[in-house]
Design a protein around this motif. Sequence first.
Motif, PDB file in Angstrom:
ATOM      1  N   LYS A  21      20.020   0.658  12.525  1.00  0.00           N
ATOM      2  CA  LYS A  21      20.375   1.532  11.407  1.00  0.00           C
ATOM      3  C   LYS A  21      21.872   1.452  11.179  1.00  0.00           C
ATOM      4  O   LYS A  21      22.641   1.135  12.086  1.00  0.00           O
ATOM      5  N   HIS A  43      16.078   6.515   5.841  1.00  0.00           N
ATOM      6  CA  HIS A  43      15.192   6.348   6.996  1.00  0.00           C
ATOM      7  C   HIS A  43      14.111   7.424   7.079  1.00  0.00           C
ATOM      8  O   HIS A  43      13.957   8.078   8.107  1.00  0.00           O
ATOM      9  N   ARG A  44      13.339   7.569   6.008  1.00  0.00           N
ATOM     10  CA  ARG A  44      12.289   8.590   6.005  1.00  0.00           C
ATOM     11  C   ARG A  44      11.165   8.190   6.943  1.00  0.00           C
ATOM     12  O   ARG A  44      10.428   7.237   6.693  1.00  0.00           O
ATOM     13  N   LYS A  45      11.055   8.925   8.011  1.00  0.00           N
ATOM     14  CA  LYS A  45      10.066   8.612   9.050  1.00  0.00           C
ATOM     15  C   LYS A  45       8.637   8.919   8.619  1.00  0.00           C
ATOM     16  O   LYS A  45       7.692   8.454   9.245  1.00  0.00           O
ATOM     17  N   ASP A  46       8.493   9.701   7.537  1.00  0.00           N
ATOM     18  CA  ASP A  46       7.147  10.030   7.070  1.00  0.00           C
ATOM     19  C   ASP A  46       6.563   8.934   6.185  1.00  0.00           C
ATOM     20  O   ASP A  46       5.413   9.035   5.753  1.00  0.00           O
ATOM     21  N   THR A  50       9.502   3.211   7.807  1.00  0.00           N
ATOM     22  CA  THR A  50      10.773   3.942   7.772  1.00  0.00           C
ATOM     23  C   THR A  50      11.799   3.202   6.890  1.00  0.00           C
ATOM     24  O   THR A  50      12.757   2.615   7.398  1.00  0.00           O
TER      25      THR A  50
END
Length: 139
Positions: A21, A43-46, A50
Amino acid sequence: MSTDIVSPDRRSRIMSMIKGKDTKPEMVVRSVCHEMGLRYRLHRKDLPGTPDLVFPKHRLCIFVHGCFWHRHPGCKYAYTPKSRLDFWLPKLSKNVERDLSAQQALLTLGWKVVIVWECHTKDREILRNEIRFALGLDA
């Protein structure tokens, strides 16, 4: 026989320090987007894979891929290592498979997906036009 000029232990330490990242290419893409007045989530983990940048309003995900790690076709930076092929070939293949799987999952969920290759971050104007095009803005 290895053509590496550093010891295997030192090479291992060097490789382990590579970030996933906030890499330089990712920071360039973020900077260009910010200059364009665009706002995004990081970096949306949902979301599958990602994504590096997410534009919820436009349902667009941008992945900033390193040419070596993600095997940019035809790119001089996507070279194949000369040693430890039994380690590198499966590892790099898994990266590509994982990328394709995440992209397909995002498309299935109704998201647009854009891949920005590390080598494409060298020219900010071309990058800016790619982002405008992906967002459906005037180029």
